[in-house]
Write a protein that holds these residues in place. Structure first.
Motif, PDB file in Angstrom:
ATOM      1  N   VAL A 247       0.151   5.376  19.519  1.00  0.00           N
ATOM      2  CA  VAL A 247       0.414   4.066  18.903  1.00  0.00           C
ATOM      3  C   VAL A 247       0.310   4.165  17.383  1.00  0.00           C
ATOM      4  CG1 VAL A 247      -0.396   1.686  18.703  1.00  0.00           C
ATOM      5  CG2 VAL A 247      -0.349   2.803  20.945  1.00  0.00           C
ATOM      6  N   ILE A 248      -0.723   4.861  16.902  1.00  0.00           N
ATOM      7  CA  ILE A 248      -0.917   5.023  15.460  1.00  0.00           C
ATOM      8  C   ILE A 248       0.262   5.765  14.842  1.00  0.00           C
ATOM      9  CG2 ILE A 248      -2.327   6.162  13.712  1.00  0.00           C
ATOM     10  CD1 ILE A 248      -3.635   3.677  14.812  1.00  0.00           C
ATOM     11  N   ALA A 249       0.712   6.841  15.493  1.00  0.00           N
ATOM     12  CA  ALA A 249       1.847   7.608  14.977  1.00  0.00           C
ATOM     13  C   ALA A 249       3.098   6.735  14.905  1.00  0.00           C
ATOM     14  CB  ALA A 249       2.097   8.830  15.853  1.00  0.00           C
ATOM     15  N   GLY A 250       3.303   5.887  15.930  1.00  0.00           N
ATOM     16  CA  GLY A 250       4.445   4.974  15.904  1.00  0.00           C
ATOM     17  C   GLY A 250       4.371   4.002  14.740  1.00  0.00           C
ATOM     18  N   CYS A 251       3.179   3.453  14.483  1.00  0.00           N
ATOM     19  CA  CYS A 251       2.999   2.539  13.354  1.00  0.00           C
ATOM     20  C   CYS A 251       3.236   3.252  12.023  1.00  0.00           C
ATOM     21  CB  CYS A 251       1.602   1.938  13.382  1.00  0.00           C
ATOM     22  SG  CYS A 251       1.282   0.839  14.777  1.00  0.00           S
ATOM     23  N   ILE A 252       2.787   4.502  11.947  1.00  0.00           N
ATOM     24  CA  ILE A 252       2.973   5.265  10.710  1.00  0.00           C
ATOM     25  C   ILE A 252       4.454   5.465  10.415  1.00  0.00           C
ATOM     26  CG2 ILE A 252       2.673   7.560   9.689  1.00  0.00           C
ATOM     27  CD1 ILE A 252      -0.081   7.653  11.040  1.00  0.00           C
ATOM     28  N   PHE A 253       5.227   5.851  11.424  1.00  0.00           N
ATOM     29  CA  PHE A 253       6.662   6.066  11.194  1.00  0.00           C
ATOM     30  C   PHE A 253       7.387   4.753  10.901  1.00  0.00           C
ATOM     31  CE2 PHE A 253       6.004  10.147  13.548  1.00  0.00           C
ATOM     32  CZ  PHE A 253       6.484  10.979  12.555  1.00  0.00           C
ATOM     33  N   LEU A 254       6.941   3.656  11.506  1.00  0.00           N
ATOM     34  CA  LEU A 254       7.559   2.366  11.211  1.00  0.00           C
ATOM     35  C   LEU A 254       7.339   1.956   9.759  1.00  0.00           C
ATOM     36  CD1 LEU A 254       6.748   0.284  14.436  1.00  0.00           C
ATOM     37  CD2 LEU A 254       8.982   1.136  13.697  1.00  0.00           C
ATOM     38  N   SER A 255       6.195   2.341   9.191  1.00  0.00           N
ATOM     39  CA  SER A 255       5.907   1.958   7.811  1.00  0.00           C
ATOM     40  C   SER A 255       6.825   2.653   6.808  1.00  0.00           C
ATOM     41  CB  SER A 255       4.443   2.273   7.479  1.00  0.00           C
ATOM     42  OG  SER A 255       4.202   3.664   7.516  1.00  0.00           O
ATOM     43  N   VAL A 256       7.496   3.748   7.227  1.00  0.00           N
ATOM     44  CA  VAL A 256       8.446   4.412   6.331  1.00  0.00           C
ATOM     45  C   VAL A 256       9.569   3.444   5.951  1.00  0.00           C
ATOM     46  CG1 VAL A 256      10.105   6.306   6.118  1.00  0.00           C
ATOM     47  CG2 VAL A 256       7.922   6.688   7.273  1.00  0.00           C
ATOM     48  N   GLY A 257       9.975   2.616   6.908  1.00  0.00           N
ATOM     49  CA  GLY A 257      11.007   1.626   6.624  1.00  0.00           C
ATOM     50  C   GLY A 257      10.592   0.666   5.521  1.00  0.00           C
ATOM     51  N   TYR A 258       9.311   0.312   5.483  1.00  0.00           N
ATOM     52  CA  TYR A 258       8.812  -0.586   4.431  1.00  0.00           C
ATOM     53  C   TYR A 258       8.954   0.063   3.062  1.00  0.00           C
ATOM     54  CZ  TYR A 258       5.454  -2.967   1.431  1.00  0.00           C
ATOM     55  OH  TYR A 258       4.854  -3.610   0.378  1.00  0.00           O
ATOM     56  N   PHE A 259       8.595   1.341   2.949  1.00  0.00           N
ATOM     57  CA  PHE A 259       8.677   2.010   1.655  1.00  0.00           C
ATOM     58  C   PHE A 259      10.135   2.210   1.225  1.00  0.00           C
ATOM     59  CE2 PHE A 259       4.372   3.402   2.988  1.00  0.00           C
ATOM     60  CZ  PHE A 259       3.676   2.909   1.906  1.00  0.00           C
ATOM     61  N   ILE A 260      11.029   2.446   2.175  1.00  0.00           N
ATOM     62  CA  ILE A 260      12.459   2.525   1.823  1.00  0.00           C
ATOM     63  C   ILE A 260      12.930   1.180   1.279  1.00  0.00           C
ATOM     64  CG2 ILE A 260      14.780   2.825   2.761  1.00  0.00           C
ATOM     65  CD1 ILE A 260      13.616   4.841   4.731  1.00  0.00           C
ATOM     66  N   PHE A 261      12.497   0.086   1.922  1.00  0.00           N
ATOM     67  CA  PHE A 261      12.838  -1.257   1.450  1.00  0.00           C
ATOM     68  C   PHE A 261      12.331  -1.467   0.019  1.00  0.00           C
ATOM     69  CE2 PHE A 261      10.853  -5.465   0.835  1.00  0.00           C
ATOM     70  CZ  PHE A 261      12.005  -6.241   0.712  1.00  0.00           C
ATOM     71  N   LYS A 262      11.109  -0.995  -0.280  1.00  0.00           N
ATOM     72  CA  LYS A 262      10.557  -1.190  -1.620  1.00  0.00           C
ATOM     73  C   LYS A 262      11.314  -0.360  -2.654  1.00  0.00           C
ATOM     74  CE  LYS A 262       7.934  -3.441  -2.685  1.00  0.00           C
ATOM     75  NZ  LYS A 262       7.964  -4.876  -3.035  1.00  0.00           N
ATOM     76  N   ILE A 263      11.770   0.839  -2.284  1.00  0.00           N
ATOM     77  CA  ILE A 263      12.559   1.643  -3.219  1.00  0.00           C
ATOM     78  C   ILE A 263      13.845   0.919  -3.583  1.00  0.00           C
ATOM     79  CG2 ILE A 263      13.894   3.777  -3.466  1.00  0.00           C
ATOM     80  CD1 ILE A 263      11.749   5.190  -1.830  1.00  0.00           C
TER      81      ILE A 263
END
Length: 362
Positions: A247-263
């Motif tokens: 579950v933690i690994a899934g949440c970690i990979f999902l957060s990559v989308g947030y950082f792409i959005f911020k870029i």
């Protein structure tokens, strides 16, 4: 210090070098803060300036000082990483300290560019400030010297740290690989704490506004999410809780989308160099932070997957046994007889403290 590594002399030099470098960097950043404050006073005393311009420049100077404080906190965190790396004989963490310095060097280069190569409105007041320019050049040079010094010392420490791991886990290659990934994920999570925390400070203190919905989403959603994920990752890793780690690994990979959005958000052409641009003076810094956080998150997710694959391999039991052995050595240690000393005795105990565990199964 003699308990940290068999070659205590190198360990002492390593710690002393880190402490001296940290002190020099902290003093340098404190002096840069002083120079920045002096520049702010010059702006405030120029009554001919347009009030809106004065406010914008004062806001930019506040931004610069926030980054100076983050530089100082980075040095404190580096001291913690170095001491812990030696205490737990963690080879990967020793290397991670070098990577940490490389990122700091990148920040200082970006600061110099924003002040003297592509200066913003606020930075133009420092174009003739030779003290500020000299300090920034000196800091970049000192980071280069620090990197070379730590690379040399880390190379010398690597052999001793490797022997300590061999003693802890034995000759099982698969167990060594599992332990390497265990250490790697642990270090990535520790570095995540600083850089994600730094990103949250930058966004909350410098970018977001009280009347912006993104501010409240950051405070009520993203910050608690980061805390839960990092704490949950440590808990799942040390307890080898497979489902939680998935579950933690899934949440970690999902957060990559947030950082792409911020870029995409930071580089939006509709706000770059326009009036009201919230990233006018910290775009290089926030971009470095976002990219670093995204790369760390990706690496953390990949390391999590490798650790999940290594669960139930006997690593948890080996670490628990080693901790029990160390506790026994502290509780029931007795001097090693002279006739039992042999060639490997240097690795089994330090000459300054020749003790052994009389209940050990070795």
């Amino acid at each position: 210090m003699s308990r940290l590594l068999p070659n205590a002399g190198i360990a002492r030099v390593y710690v002393l070098a880190v402490l001296v470098l940290a002190f020099v960097f902290i003093m340098s950043e404190a002096y840069i803060i002083y120079l920045t404050r002096q520049g702010e006073k010059i702006i405030n005393t120029n009554q001919w300036q347009i009030p809106e311009v004065q406010d914008a420049v004062s806001s930019s100077i506040t931004t610069y000082m926030v980054y100076n404080v983050l530089f100082i906190l980075a040095q404190v965190y580096i001291i913690f990483l170095c001491l812990e790396a030696l205490m737990y004989k963690n080879t990967i963490q020793v290397i991670a300290v070098i990577v940490f310095y490389i990122v700091c060097q990148t920040y200082t280069a970006a600061r110099y560019i924003s002040f003297y190569v592509l200066p913003s409105l606020a930075a133009r007041i420092f174009l003739r400030d030779r003290n500020m320019q000299l300090m920034q050049v000196s800091v970049m040079a000192m980071y280069a010297i620090a990197l070379v010094s730590l690379v040399v010392l880390s190379y010398k420490l690597k052999k001793d740290v490797g022997w300590s791991v061999f003693r802890k886990l034995g000759a099982d290659i698969s167990l060594h690989r599992a332990y390497a990934w265990h250490q790697c994920l642990t270090i990535l999570l520790k570095i995540d704490i600083y850089f994600v925390g730094s990103y949250l400070v930058q966004m909350t203190a410098l970018i977001l506004k009280a009347d912006d919905i993104e501010t409240w989403l950051q405070i009520t959603v993203f910050i608690p999410f980061c805390i839960i994920v990092i704490v949950g990752a440590f808990y799942a890793l040390y307890g080898e809780r497979r489902r939680l780690m998935i579950v933690i690994a899934g949440c970690i990979f999902l957060s990559v989308g947030y950082f792409i959005f911020k870029i995409v958000r930071v580089c939006d052409p509709s706000i770059v160099n326009r009036p009201g641009d919230p990233y006018a003076d910290n775009r290089p810094f926030i971009m470095i932070t976002i990219v670093t956080c995204m790369l760390l998150v990706i690496a953390t997710g990949l390391a999590s997957i490798k650790c999940i694959q290594n669960f139930d391999s006997g690593l948890k039991e080996a670490i628990a046994y080693d901790e029990m052995r160390i506790r026994h050595q502290k509780m029931y240690a007795t001097p090693v007889p002279a006739d039992e000393k042999h060639e490997s005795g240097r690795l089994l105990s330090d000459p300054d403290s020749p003790t052994r565990d009389r209940f050990a199964l070795e």
